[in-house]
Design a protein around this motif. Structure first.
Motif, PDB file in Angstrom:
ATOM      1  N   ILE A   2       0.327  -0.850  -0.030  1.00  0.00           N
ATOM      2  CA  ILE A   2      -0.362   0.124   0.129  1.00  0.00           C
ATOM      3  C   ILE A   2       1.473   1.180   0.074  1.00  0.00           C
ATOM      4  O   ILE A   2       0.570   2.118  -0.719  1.00  0.00           O
ATOM      5  N   SER A  24     -12.183  -3.891   6.041  1.00  0.00           N
ATOM      6  CA  SER A  24     -12.877  -4.717   6.701  1.00  0.00           C
ATOM      7  C   SER A  24     -13.708  -3.686   8.979  1.00  0.00           C
ATOM      8  O   SER A  24     -12.978  -4.467   9.326  1.00  0.00           O
ATOM      9  N   HIS A  40       1.012  -1.773  13.424  1.00  0.00           N
ATOM     10  CA  HIS A  40       0.045  -1.179  12.422  1.00  0.00           C
ATOM     11  C   HIS A  40      -1.158  -0.155  14.193  1.00  0.00           C
ATOM     12  O   HIS A  40      -0.373  -1.798  15.103  1.00  0.00           O
TER      13      HIS A  40
HETATM   14  P1  5GP Z   1      -3.551  -7.131  12.567  1.00  0.00           P
HETATM   15  O1  5GP Z   1      -5.395  -8.227  13.088  1.00  0.00           O
HETATM   16  O2  5GP Z   1      -2.752  -7.505  12.451  1.00  0.00           O
HETATM   17  O3  5GP Z   1      -4.185  -6.678  13.598  1.00  0.00           O
HETATM   18  O4  5GP Z   1      -4.537  -5.811  11.781  1.00  0.00           O
HETATM   19  C1  5GP Z   1      -4.542  -6.027  10.701  1.00  0.00           C
HETATM   20  C2  5GP Z   1      -5.850  -4.849   9.579  1.00  0.00           C
HETATM   21  O5  5GP Z   1      -5.702  -5.123   7.803  1.00  0.00           O
HETATM   22  C3  5GP Z   1      -6.873  -6.118  10.228  1.00  0.00           C
HETATM   23  O6  5GP Z   1      -8.216  -5.069  10.733  1.00  0.00           O
HETATM   24  C4  5GP Z   1      -7.433  -6.217   8.311  1.00  0.00           C
HETATM   25  O7  5GP Z   1      -8.905  -5.868   7.995  1.00  0.00           O
HETATM   26  C5  5GP Z   1      -7.020  -4.567   7.665  1.00  0.00           C
HETATM   27  N1  5GP Z   1      -5.875  -5.141   6.531  1.00  0.00           N
HETATM   28  C6  5GP Z   1      -5.728  -6.538   5.395  1.00  0.00           C
HETATM   29  N2  5GP Z   1      -5.383  -6.229   4.227  1.00  0.00           N
HETATM   30  C7  5GP Z   1      -5.517  -4.752   4.200  1.00  0.00           C
HETATM   31  C8  5GP Z   1      -5.687  -4.532   2.941  1.00  0.00           C
HETATM   32  O8  5GP Z   1      -5.196  -4.818   1.698  1.00  0.00           O
HETATM   33  N3  5GP Z   1      -5.982  -3.184   3.310  1.00  0.00           N
HETATM   34  C9  5GP Z   1      -6.745  -2.433   4.072  1.00  0.00           C
HETATM   35  N4  5GP Z   1      -6.935  -1.508   3.635  1.00  0.00           N
HETATM   36  N5  5GP Z   1      -6.632  -3.550   5.337  1.00  0.00           N
HETATM   37  C10 5GP Z   1      -6.809  -4.432   5.455  1.00  0.00           C
END
Ligand code: 5GP
Length: 114
Positions: A9, A32, A100
């Protein structure tokens, strides 16, 4: 280390709705969303987990917090409130291994991490 989805990204190889960017931080709408406002704030440096923080890169967490404060103000939720979450590894629910912080808001959030 191969590029994470967030690095792709950052490199504009895959699209995202970017809401904030500076030299070291980028933020975009979560694909999401778990709340009316759900933004992912990411270090441009690809650091895998919170366990990989050290005295050289820990300042980036402060930059994430400052970005969150600015985004919350821009979105008009600084006064109503919001939540910042960082997940680490499997039990923490981390799915993208690139540090993040989730900024969630736009409604009264419940508290049930179980
Ligand atoms: P984690 O579960 O690692 O704390 O958070 C990762 C976040 O990244 C999740 O809430 C998921 O929905 C988001 N995410 C994963 N792939 C993508 C993507 O390709 N684009 C965007 N905008 N968000 C993403």
């Amino acid at each position: 280390m191969s590029d994470s989805i967030f690095t792709k990204i950052i490199k504009r190889e895959i699209p995202a709705s970017i809401v904030y960017e500076d030299d070291e931080i980028i933020a975009f709408n979560d694909i999401s969303p778990q709340a009316p406002i759900h933004i992912v704030i990411v270090t441009k440096m690809q650091i895998e987990t919170l366990n990989d923080l050290n005295s050289d890169n820990a300042y980036l967490i402060g930059k994430i917090a400052l970005a969150a404060k600015q985004i919350a103000k821009d979105k008009g939720i600084d006064k109503s409130g919001y939540r910042l979450i960082m997940n680490c590894n499997d039990d923490g629910g981390q799915t993208v291994f690139h540090i993040h912080c989730h900024l969630l808001g736009g409604k009264k959030l419940s508290w049930n991490p179980a």
